[in-house]
Design an enzyme around this catalytic site. Structure first.
Site, PDB file in Angstrom:
ATOM      1  N   ARG A 171       0.812  -1.213   0.000  1.00  0.00           N
ATOM      2  CA  ARG A 171       0.000   0.000   0.000  1.00  0.00           C
ATOM      3  C   ARG A 171       0.847   1.265   0.000  1.00  0.00           C
ATOM      4  O   ARG A 171       0.345   2.345  -0.247  1.00  0.00           O
ATOM      5  CB  ARG A 171      -0.915   0.020   1.228  1.00  0.00           C
ATOM      6  CG  ARG A 171      -2.118  -0.892   1.115  1.00  0.00           C
ATOM      7  CD  ARG A 171      -2.953  -0.856   2.383  1.00  0.00           C
ATOM      8  NE  ARG A 171      -3.368   0.481   2.737  1.00  0.00           N
ATOM      9  CZ  ARG A 171      -4.435   1.103   2.252  1.00  0.00           C
ATOM     10  NH1 ARG A 171      -5.200   0.494   1.365  1.00  0.00           N
ATOM     11  NH2 ARG A 171      -4.761   2.310   2.654  1.00  0.00           N
ATOM     12  N   ARG A 175       7.532   7.396  -5.067  1.00  0.00           N
ATOM     13  CA  ARG A 175       7.505   8.357  -6.186  1.00  0.00           C
ATOM     14  C   ARG A 175       8.878   8.982  -6.403  1.00  0.00           C
ATOM     15  O   ARG A 175       9.608   9.241  -5.454  1.00  0.00           O
ATOM     16  CB  ARG A 175       6.507   9.478  -5.910  1.00  0.00           C
ATOM     17  CG  ARG A 175       5.092   8.995  -5.702  1.00  0.00           C
ATOM     18  CD  ARG A 175       4.148  10.173  -5.579  1.00  0.00           C
ATOM     19  NE  ARG A 175       2.806   9.711  -5.223  1.00  0.00           N
ATOM     20  CZ  ARG A 175       2.059  10.275  -4.300  1.00  0.00           C
ATOM     21  NH1 ARG A 175       2.511  11.309  -3.625  1.00  0.00           N
ATOM     22  NH2 ARG A 175       0.856   9.822  -4.038  1.00  0.00           N
ATOM     23  N   ARG A 246      -6.338  -5.451  15.197  1.00  0.00           N
ATOM     24  CA  ARG A 246      -5.520  -4.524  15.958  1.00  0.00           C
ATOM     25  C   ARG A 246      -6.414  -3.380  16.419  1.00  0.00           C
ATOM     26  O   ARG A 246      -7.335  -2.972  15.706  1.00  0.00           O
ATOM     27  CB  ARG A 246      -4.370  -3.963  15.118  1.00  0.00           C
ATOM     28  CG  ARG A 246      -3.317  -4.977  14.779  1.00  0.00           C
ATOM     29  CD  ARG A 246      -2.538  -5.423  15.993  1.00  0.00           C
ATOM     30  NE  ARG A 246      -1.566  -4.409  16.419  1.00  0.00           N
ATOM     31  CZ  ARG A 246      -0.925  -4.430  17.561  1.00  0.00           C
ATOM     32  NH1 ARG A 246      -1.173  -5.385  18.441  1.00  0.00           N
ATOM     33  NH2 ARG A 246      -0.051  -3.484  17.877  1.00  0.00           N
ATOM     34  N   ARG A 277       1.894   7.951  15.821  1.00  0.00           N
ATOM     35  CA  ARG A 277       1.781   9.267  15.201  1.00  0.00           C
ATOM     36  C   ARG A 277       1.015  10.214  16.105  1.00  0.00           C
ATOM     37  O   ARG A 277       0.320   9.792  17.033  1.00  0.00           O
ATOM     38  CB  ARG A 277       1.111   9.191  13.831  1.00  0.00           C
ATOM     39  CG  ARG A 277      -0.303   8.637  13.820  1.00  0.00           C
ATOM     40  CD  ARG A 277      -0.853   8.572  12.406  1.00  0.00           C
ATOM     41  NE  ARG A 277      -2.186   8.000  12.353  1.00  0.00           N
ATOM     42  CZ  ARG A 277      -2.925   7.906  11.256  1.00  0.00           C
ATOM     43  NH1 ARG A 277      -2.450   8.348  10.108  1.00  0.00           N
ATOM     44  NH2 ARG A 277      -4.127   7.376  11.285  1.00  0.00           N
ATOM     45  N   GLU A 297      -1.406   8.407  19.028  1.00  0.00           N
ATOM     46  CA  GLU A 297      -2.000   7.146  18.594  1.00  0.00           C
ATOM     47  C   GLU A 297      -1.113   5.971  19.022  1.00  0.00           C
ATOM     48  O   GLU A 297       0.048   5.886  18.634  1.00  0.00           O
ATOM     49  CB  GLU A 297      -2.148   7.176  17.072  1.00  0.00           C
ATOM     50  CG  GLU A 297      -2.784   5.972  16.443  1.00  0.00           C
ATOM     51  CD  GLU A 297      -2.888   6.138  14.938  1.00  0.00           C
ATOM     52  OE1 GLU A 297      -3.894   6.693  14.463  1.00  0.00           O
ATOM     53  OE2 GLU A 297      -1.942   5.742  14.234  1.00  0.00           O
ATOM     54  N   TYR A 345      -9.860  -4.231   5.217  1.00  0.00           N
ATOM     55  CA  TYR A 345      -9.584  -2.810   5.349  1.00  0.00           C
ATOM     56  C   TYR A 345     -10.359  -2.085   4.252  1.00  0.00           C
ATOM     57  O   TYR A 345     -10.331  -2.481   3.092  1.00  0.00           O
ATOM     58  CB  TYR A 345      -8.092  -2.522   5.199  1.00  0.00           C
ATOM     59  CG  TYR A 345      -7.766  -1.053   5.324  1.00  0.00           C
ATOM     60  CD1 TYR A 345      -7.554  -0.484   6.575  1.00  0.00           C
ATOM     61  CD2 TYR A 345      -7.709  -0.234   4.204  1.00  0.00           C
ATOM     62  CE1 TYR A 345      -7.279   0.865   6.705  1.00  0.00           C
ATOM     63  CE2 TYR A 345      -7.440   1.118   4.319  1.00  0.00           C
ATOM     64  CZ  TYR A 345      -7.220   1.661   5.570  1.00  0.00           C
ATOM     65  OH  TYR A 345      -6.961   3.000   5.691  1.00  0.00           O
ATOM     66  N   ASP A 347     -11.308   1.820   2.628  1.00  0.00           N
ATOM     67  CA  ASP A 347     -11.315   3.272   2.559  1.00  0.00           C
ATOM     68  C   ASP A 347     -12.772   3.739   2.538  1.00  0.00           C
ATOM     69  O   ASP A 347     -13.677   3.000   2.128  1.00  0.00           O
ATOM     70  CB  ASP A 347     -10.595   3.763   1.296  1.00  0.00           C
ATOM     71  CG  ASP A 347      -9.080   3.636   1.421  1.00  0.00           C
ATOM     72  OD1 ASP A 347      -8.568   3.757   2.547  1.00  0.00           O
ATOM     73  OD2 ASP A 347      -8.421   3.411   0.382  1.00  0.00           O
TER      74      ASP A 347
END
Length: 362
Positions: A171, A175, A246, A277, A297, A345, A347
């Site tokens: 994922r 770039r 999790r 984070r 988190e 998962y 989005d």
């Protein structure tokens, strides 16, 4: 009253489905064990700031139909997700791009970056990655893996990268341009005023019972059909065993300053920092409030008293889910949806798409 649909969960899947069926004249009851609607997208106001209570939610999609749908419930701003990562005293841009490589190696051009990465990959002698660690080394080489992937990922999943399946790391974008936009999708933003308003509109005209667990109604037939967005293993009383998830714990802190970290999302990638984070919520809406709210988190093992967040889609759990999926096919009166019901998962845009498809099929 006999409802057409009992919808378990006032999150995105359940709320979109309720909205669509309400338009078609169907009578729906939405229940949720939490004291609020919105599921994990729920936002609450603290110090005049819309706080993403269950973690950062940035809406992104390349599907114009889905973008238009969600924009009919709120005005979205032009927020672009450009997180940064801190390793020791160094700050790196994410996703991995020329800004990252320039900071890492002091280079300027894509050719220089590609040569360094290729050299590091060739030294691994890996041809067929057996786990996440080998997959990451094969994708980005040793430097980026050790500084920006290893510690963060092991905190997130609670196990060594060498014990995690390789596909998880696929994922992460890589770039060779100076582009800090994490997502490749055509449309992206955050609703001005928070997400909760969207759910208020989606559920307008629908009966909603909060602080209501499905087990309280399980024995009562109050609807012709059930839309279930909770844990599929819980629905079947864990008859094949519990699926692994999790969970995440958030610690909020209010600071008496207008800008604490200068960015909405900052990842901490070294293993010596216990949290993964920090989120400074006001930056999602370019806030100018005199105070700020920070969420730290912490990823933890999901237990009976914690909320399941991320499915552990390794071979063992996927096989277990396959058993539940086959059992679900025997229940023509139940539709399982969302990340918990489908053990995947999701989005946000894909959740909406799945709910719209389920409503259309009905």
């Amino acid at each position: 009253m006999m409802y057409d649909y009992l919808i378990v969960g006032a999150g995105l899947f359940g709320s979109v489905f309720a909205y669509e069926m309400n338009k078609r004249g169907k009578k729906c009851l939405v229940i949720d064990k939490r004291p609020h609607i919105g599921g994990n997208c729920y936002t609450e106001q603290i110090e005049g700031i819309n706080v993403h209570k269950y973690g950062a939610h940035i809406f992104h999609t390349s599907d114009k139909k889905i973008w238009d749908f969600i924009n009919s419930f709120a005005v979205f701003n032009n927020f672009v997700n450009s997180p940064v990562a801190i390793y020791g005293n160094d700050v790196y841009n994410l996703p991995f791009n020329m800004n990252t490589f320039s900071k890492m190696w002091g280079i300027k051009t894509p050719d220089q970056a590609q040569k360094i990465i290729s050299q590091q990959i060739s030294k691994t002698k890996i041809s067929a990655p057996r786990n996440l660690e080998e997959q990451a080394l094969l994708l980005v080489g040793k430097d980026i893996y050790e500084k920006l992937i290893k510690g963060y990922t092991e905190k997130q999943w609670g196990r060594p990268c060498s014990k995690l399946p390789a596909f998880i790391i696929n994922r992460l974008p890589l770039r060779f341009t100076y582009d800090n936009n994490y997502f490749n999708d055509r449309f992206q933003g955050v609703p001005i005023g928070g997400y909760t308003q969207i759910f208020e509109k989606l559920l307008n005209g629908t009966d909603v019972w909060l602080d209501t667990d499905y087990t309280m109604l399980k024995k009562d037939r109050i609807a012709h059909k059930i839309i279930y967005t909770g844990r599929i293993d819980a629905f079947f009383d864990y008859c094949f065993g519990a699926l692994e998830f999790r969970s995440v714990r958030y610690e909020n802190e209010i600071y008496d300053c207008s800008n604490f970290q200068g960015n909405a999302v900052v990842n901490y990638t070294s293993s010596d920092v216990p949290y993964t984070r920090t989120i400074e919520h006001k930056h999602f809406e370019f806030g100018t409030q005199p105070k700020t709210v920070i969420s730290r988190e912490y990823f933890i093992e999901q237990k009976t008293d914690t909320e399941p967040y991320y499915p552990v889609n390794d071979e063992k759990n996927n096989l277990l889910f396959g058993n539940y999926r086959e059992l679900a096919k025997t229940r023509s009166d139940v539709i399982f949806g969302g990340r918990l019901g489908e053990y995947r998962y999701y989005d946000m845009d894909r959740v909406i798409c799945s709910a719209l498809k389920a409503a259309e099929n009905e």
